[in-house]
Write an enzyme that holds these catalytic residues in place. Sequence first.
Site, mmCIF file in Angstrom:
data_model
loop_
_atom_site.group_PDB
_atom_site.id
_atom_site.type_symbol
_atom_site.label_atom_id
_atom_site.label_comp_id
_atom_site.label_asym_id
_atom_site.label_seq_id
_atom_site.Cartn_x
_atom_site.Cartn_y
_atom_site.Cartn_z
ATOM 1 N N ASP A 192 0.867 -1.397 -0.125
ATOM 2 C CA ASP A 192 0.104 -0.084 0.067
ATOM 3 C C ASP A 192 0.828 1.298 -0.092
ATOM 4 O O ASP A 192 2.130 1.154 0.099
ATOM 5 C CB ASP A 192 -0.995 -0.161 1.200
ATOM 6 C CG ASP A 192 -0.453 -0.500 2.541
ATOM 7 O OD1 ASP A 192 0.974 -0.494 2.325
ATOM 8 O OD2 ASP A 192 -1.163 -0.981 3.532
ATOM 9 N N ASN B 218 -8.054 -2.683 14.009
ATOM 10 C CA ASN B 218 -9.316 -2.839 13.653
ATOM 11 C C ASN B 218 -9.432 -4.159 12.709
ATOM 12 O O ASN B 218 -10.315 -4.253 11.936
ATOM 13 C CB ASN B 218 -10.001 -1.625 13.083
ATOM 14 C CG ASN B 218 -9.199 -1.417 11.662
ATOM 15 O OD1 ASN B 218 -8.413 -1.987 11.326
ATOM 16 N ND2 ASN B 218 -9.535 -0.373 11.098
ATOM 17 N N HIS C 107 -7.457 -4.553 10.180
ATOM 18 C CA HIS C 107 -7.099 -4.288 8.573
ATOM 19 C C HIS C 107 -5.944 -4.944 8.104
ATOM 20 O O HIS C 107 -4.807 -5.194 8.963
ATOM 21 C CB HIS C 107 -6.893 -2.718 8.188
ATOM 22 C CG HIS C 107 -5.809 -2.095 8.840
ATOM 23 N ND1 HIS C 107 -5.833 -0.673 9.174
ATOM 24 C CD2 HIS C 107 -4.490 -2.591 8.828
ATOM 25 C CE1 HIS C 107 -4.616 -0.381 9.554
ATOM 26 N NE2 HIS C 107 -3.798 -1.350 9.590
ATOM 27 N N GLU D 269 -9.589 -2.068 5.088
ATOM 28 C CA GLU D 269 -10.268 -1.698 6.137
ATOM 29 C C GLU D 269 -11.384 -2.498 6.438
ATOM 30 O O GLU D 269 -12.320 -2.938 5.390
ATOM 31 C CB GLU D 269 -10.908 -0.195 6.130
ATOM 32 C CG GLU D 269 -9.555 0.731 6.072
ATOM 33 C CD GLU D 269 -8.904 1.054 7.505
ATOM 34 O OE1 GLU D 269 -8.505 0.014 7.962
ATOM 35 O OE2 GLU D 269 -8.983 2.229 8.119
HETATM 36 C C1 F6R Z 1 1.414 -1.723 6.280
HETATM 37 C C2 F6R Z 1 0.160 -1.988 6.416
HETATM 38 C C3 F6R Z 1 -0.470 -1.950 7.660
HETATM 39 C C4 F6R Z 1 0.250 -2.462 8.751
HETATM 40 C C5 F6R Z 1 -0.777 -2.430 10.106
HETATM 41 C C6 F6R Z 1 0.169 -2.598 11.209
HETATM 42 O O1 F6R Z 1 1.956 -1.553 4.957
HETATM 43 O O2 F6R Z 1 -0.414 -2.577 5.303
HETATM 44 O O3 F6R Z 1 -1.746 -2.897 7.627
HETATM 45 O O4 F6R Z 1 0.668 -3.746 8.611
HETATM 46 O O5 F6R Z 1 -1.161 -1.299 10.078
HETATM 47 O O6 F6R Z 1 1.034 -1.611 11.540
HETATM 48 P P1 F6R Z 1 1.955 -1.647 12.676
HETATM 49 O O7 F6R Z 1 3.009 -2.885 12.317
HETATM 50 O O8 F6R Z 1 2.707 -0.358 12.554
HETATM 51 O O9 F6R Z 1 1.439 -2.202 14.086
#
Ligand code: F6R
Length: 235
Positions: free
Chosen positions: A67, A136, A138, A143
């Site tokens: 992303d 959440n 994701h 989302e």
């Molecule tokens: C990042 C991504 C997100 C993160 C998620 C967890 O490329 O796709 O889904 O993996 O927000 O983020 P952290 O590791 O910062 O808790």
Amino acid sequence: MRIIHTENYEQLSRQAANIISAQIISKPNCVLGLATGSTPIGTYKELISRFENKDIDFSEVTTVNLDEYCGLTPDNDQSYRYFMNTNLFNHVNVDMAKTNVPSGIADDPQAECERYDNLIESLGGIDLQLLGIGHNGHIGFNEPDDKFTKETHIVKLGDSTIEANSRFFDSYDDVPKSAITMGIKAIMNAKKVLLVASGKDKQEILKKSLFGPITPNVPASILQLHPDLTVVECE
Ligand code: F6R
């Protein structure tokens, strides 16, 4: 599903790097799906040190990231392209031309989504997809919703995601409100999926995702249907 419980973040990072290294060693020209966020930083550090020790070689590897924020240029230090360059790509012998992050500044965002899916397909899909998980549920920026979105798409970020990611920005208002993300199809089509989750605050959503009902309200719950899922976690 295989769950590897580790004692701490360092061990989690080593275990995840072991799995990624095994992929690179067994298929030097593999396609790695990569993630940003805090959790994989230790894994990337481990991979860099293995590269420096000549244990792994990235010269034939292709990467596709999950992303990117909409509106951030690749040289913006909050962009995911910048994150990948500084946390991994600049420190290993990957061919930069073989590293792919969706563009958050395309004139035609819908065309960029289609280009990204076509690119993944032309590469023969992803061999190993690394994922983090949001509070959440994701994965990528898929989302919670009332449906799973299969293709790469533009997504309006939820409040909890903006709140969580504001730690990297000066303020909540500075966090981009939309992003481009790989869809569920490319993630689920990956031959292997490696999910990393660190911290007590991730335990509840992890349980819900891995053992609760499969629902687009908890996007990571779809991973229960993946035939080769490894979860590496620590509290
Ligand atoms: C990042 C991504 C997100 C993160 C998620 C967890 O490329 O796709 O889904 O993996 O927000 O983020 P952290 O590791 O910062 O808790």
